[in-house]
Scaffold this active site. Structure first.
Site, PDB file in Angstrom:
ATOM      1  N   ARG A   1      39.181  99.478  73.401  1.00 19.35           N
ATOM      2  CA  ARG A   1      40.038 101.007  73.780  1.00 19.35           C
ATOM      3  C   ARG A   1      40.315 101.581  72.460  1.00 19.35           C
ATOM      4  O   ARG A   1      40.783 102.712  72.321  1.00 19.35           O
ATOM      5  CB  ARG A   1      41.157 100.877  74.412  1.00 19.35           C
ATOM      6  CG  ARG A   1      40.807 100.484  76.130  1.00 19.35           C
ATOM      7  CD  ARG A   1      42.307 100.715  76.752  1.00 19.35           C
ATOM      8  NE  ARG A   1      42.289  99.887  78.168  1.00 19.35           N
ATOM      9  CZ  ARG A   1      41.770 100.444  79.133  1.00 19.35           C
ATOM     10  NH1 ARG A   1      41.156 101.440  79.447  1.00 19.35           N
ATOM     11  NH2 ARG A   1      41.610  99.510  80.139  1.00 19.35           N
TER      12      ARG A   1
ATOM     13  N   SER B   1      48.449 106.695  77.306  1.00 15.40           N
ATOM     14  CA  SER B   1      48.773 105.448  76.626  1.00 15.40           C
ATOM     15  C   SER B   1      48.543 105.361  75.048  1.00 15.40           C
ATOM     16  O   SER B   1      47.838 106.112  74.722  1.00 15.40           O
ATOM     17  CB  SER B   1      48.346 104.150  77.685  1.00 15.40           C
ATOM     18  OG  SER B   1      46.817 104.233  77.077  1.00 15.40           O
TER      19      SER B   1
ATOM     20  N   TYR C   1      50.838 104.859  82.630  1.00 18.60           N
ATOM     21  CA  TYR C   1      50.497 106.372  82.717  1.00 18.60           C
ATOM     22  C   TYR C   1      51.524 107.140  83.271  1.00 18.60           C
ATOM     23  O   TYR C   1      51.431 108.427  83.148  1.00 18.60           O
ATOM     24  CB  TYR C   1      49.179 106.432  83.424  1.00 18.60           C
ATOM     25  CG  TYR C   1      48.105 105.332  82.996  1.00 18.60           C
ATOM     26  CD1 TYR C   1      47.594 105.690  81.577  1.00 18.60           C
ATOM     27  CD2 TYR C   1      47.290 104.674  83.932  1.00 18.60           C
ATOM     28  CE1 TYR C   1      46.535 104.887  81.221  1.00 18.60           C
ATOM     29  CE2 TYR C   1      46.445 103.962  83.218  1.00 18.60           C
ATOM     30  CZ  TYR C   1      45.873 104.165  82.073  1.00 18.60           C
ATOM     31  OH  TYR C   1      44.852 103.347  81.837  1.00 18.60           O
TER      32      TYR C   1
ATOM     33  N   HIS D   1      35.652 106.005  75.181  1.00 13.45           N
ATOM     34  CA  HIS D   1      34.983 104.606  74.464  1.00 13.45           C
ATOM     35  C   HIS D   1      33.582 104.553  74.681  1.00 13.45           C
ATOM     36  O   HIS D   1      32.854 103.612  74.557  1.00 13.45           O
ATOM     37  CB  HIS D   1      35.854 103.545  74.994  1.00 13.45           C
ATOM     38  CG  HIS D   1      37.428 103.719  75.298  1.00 13.45           C
ATOM     39  ND1 HIS D   1      38.234 104.146  74.170  1.00 13.45           N
ATOM     40  CD2 HIS D   1      38.110 103.947  76.393  1.00 13.45           C
ATOM     41  CE1 HIS D   1      39.280 104.353  74.497  1.00 13.45           C
ATOM     42  NE2 HIS D   1      39.374 104.180  76.000  1.00 13.45           N
TER      43      HIS D   1
ATOM     44  N   ASN E   1      41.781 114.679  77.359  1.00 10.44           N
ATOM     45  CA  ASN E   1      41.877 113.401  77.732  1.00 10.44           C
ATOM     46  C   ASN E   1      40.596 112.704  78.186  1.00 10.44           C
ATOM     47  O   ASN E   1      40.357 112.992  79.702  1.00 10.44           O
ATOM     48  CB  ASN E   1      43.041 112.938  78.648  1.00 10.44           C
ATOM     49  CG  ASN E   1      43.173 111.593  78.854  1.00 10.44           C
ATOM     50  OD1 ASN E   1      42.261 110.669  78.268  1.00 10.44           O
ATOM     51  ND2 ASN E   1      44.419 111.075  79.207  1.00 10.44           N
TER      52      ASN E   1
ATOM     53  N   HIS F   1      45.617 110.864  74.709  1.00  8.86           N
ATOM     54  CA  HIS F   1      45.582 109.692  75.545  1.00  8.86           C
ATOM     55  C   HIS F   1      47.276 109.661  76.027  1.00  8.86           C
ATOM     56  O   HIS F   1      48.226 109.549  75.242  1.00  8.86           O
ATOM     57  CB  HIS F   1      45.352 108.510  74.843  1.00  8.86           C
ATOM     58  CG  HIS F   1      43.882 108.634  74.365  1.00  8.86           C
ATOM     59  ND1 HIS F   1      42.930 108.573  75.360  1.00  8.86           N
ATOM     60  CD2 HIS F   1      43.222 108.926  73.352  1.00  8.86           C
ATOM     61  CE1 HIS F   1      41.653 109.000  74.936  1.00  8.86           C
ATOM     62  NE2 HIS F   1      41.982 108.957  73.728  1.00  8.86           N
TER      63      HIS F   1
ATOM     64  N   ASP G   1      28.712 114.813  72.230  1.00  8.33           N
ATOM     65  CA  ASP G   1      27.632 115.671  71.627  1.00  8.33           C
ATOM     66  C   ASP G   1      27.669 117.197  72.079  1.00  8.33           C
ATOM     67  O   ASP G   1      27.313 118.223  71.304  1.00  8.33           O
ATOM     68  CB  ASP G   1      26.026 115.389  72.025  1.00  8.33           C
ATOM     69  CG  ASP G   1      25.611 114.143  71.182  1.00  8.33           C
ATOM     70  OD1 ASP G   1      26.369 113.745  70.171  1.00  8.33           O
ATOM     71  OD2 ASP G   1      24.692 113.478  71.523  1.00  8.33           O
TER      72      ASP G   1
HETATM   73  O1  CA2 Z   1      45.876 106.516  78.037  1.00  8.79           O
HETATM   74  C1  CA2 Z   1      45.064 107.223  78.447  1.00  8.79           C
HETATM   75  O2  CA2 Z   1      45.400 108.300  78.616  1.00  8.79           O
HETATM   76  C2  CA2 Z   1      43.603 106.724  78.634  1.00  8.79           C
HETATM   77  O3  CA2 Z   1      42.758 108.142  78.515  1.00  8.79           O
HETATM   78  C3  CA2 Z   1      43.593 106.638  80.414  1.00  8.79           C
HETATM   79  C4  CA2 Z   1      42.172 105.986  80.790  1.00  8.79           C
HETATM   80  C5  CA2 Z   1      41.717 104.922  79.786  1.00  8.79           C
HETATM   81  O4  CA2 Z   1      40.537 104.334  80.292  1.00  8.79           O
HETATM   82  C6  CA2 Z   1      41.836 105.054  78.260  1.00  8.79           C
HETATM   83  O5  CA2 Z   1      41.514 103.841  77.749  1.00  8.79           O
HETATM   84  C7  CA2 Z   1      43.095 105.351  77.884  1.00  8.79           C
HETATM   85  C8  CA2 Z   1      42.354 105.487  82.149  1.00  8.79           C
HETATM   86  C9  CA2 Z   1      42.597 106.834  83.131  1.00  8.79           C
HETATM   87  C10 CA2 Z   1      43.003 105.947  84.392  1.00  8.79           C
HETATM   88  O6  CA2 Z   1      43.945 106.869  85.011  1.00  8.79           O
HETATM   89  C11 CA2 Z   1      44.475 106.094  86.029  1.00  8.79           C
HETATM   90  C12 CA2 Z   1      45.983 106.795  86.502  1.00  8.79           C
HETATM   91  C13 CA2 Z   1      46.370 106.182  87.675  1.00  8.79           C
HETATM   92  C14 CA2 Z   1      45.878 105.199  88.293  1.00  8.79           C
HETATM   93  C15 CA2 Z   1      44.843 104.573  87.841  1.00  8.79           C
HETATM   94  C16 CA2 Z   1      44.104 105.198  86.998  1.00  8.79           C
END
Ligand code: CA2
Length: 153
Positions: free
Chosen positions: A112, A103, A23, A81, A75, A101, A88
């Site tokens: 995902r 990633s 991230y 998911h 985001n 996103h 809605d």
């Molecule tokens: O890639 C992305 O922006 C996601 O939306 C990030 C989500 C993930 O569930 C999606 O599939 C993709 C997760 C966010 C968690 O963020 C963190 C940031 C730092 C440390 C731990 C979690």
């Protein structure tokens, strides 16, 4: 009233503290500061909201439309998911959205690969790291310009 609302879902308050490989190193505050600077260059009003709670995000979407917000950049994080309810809310108040996103969700686990927001979004950005938020704001500015031109004709 803010023309653009940037919404961030669960755990994105942890950005910059862990998982920089996935991230990036920027904190959410860093991303928001960069977006604020970009918005002032673009002459756009911008507001930010992050929550770990699905209901709070839904309440914010409902309130935004009533307060004149014209587009959301979201985001939805893990709710991408899972959340029919947040989807809605966008449909319910007819608020245009751009999904982002950090990633590339398509290079990750198969759960995902589906997002409840992609088919209702103007467009989706994935895999550009924190800079994806800036790309999304640039896309939002283009969208608002084209809306303005259409209204003037
Ligand atoms: O890639 C992305 O922006 C996601 O939306 C990030 C989500 C993930 O569930 C999606 O599939 C993709 C997760 C966010 C968690 O963020 C963190 C940031 C730092 C440390 C731990 C979690």
């Amino acid at each position: 009233m803010s023309q653009v609302l940037v919404l961030n879902g669960p755990n994105l308050n942890l950005l910059g503290t862990r998982e920089p490989d996935k991230y990036g190193a920027a904190s959410l505050a860093d991303i928001e500061a960069s977006l604020s600077a970009q918005a002032s260059q673009l002459d756009l009003d911008i507001a930010f909201f992050q929550s770990n709670s699905e209901g709070a995000l839904i309440d914010r979407v409902q309130m935004a439309k009533g307060h004149g917000t014209r587009i959301a950049i979201i985001n939805p994080a893990g709710y991408s998911h899972t959340s029919v309810a947040l989807r809605d809310a966008f449909l319910g108040v007819d608020l245009p959205l751009i999904e982002i996103h950090i990633s590339n969700i398509y290079q990750r686990e198969s759960f995902r690969h589906h997002s409840y927001f992609s088919d209702i979004a103007i467009g989706t950005l994935a895999g550009f790291g924190p800079a994806g938020y800036n790309l999304a704001l640039s896309a939002a500015a283009t969208y608002l310009d084209s809306e303005r031109s259409a209204a003037a004709t």
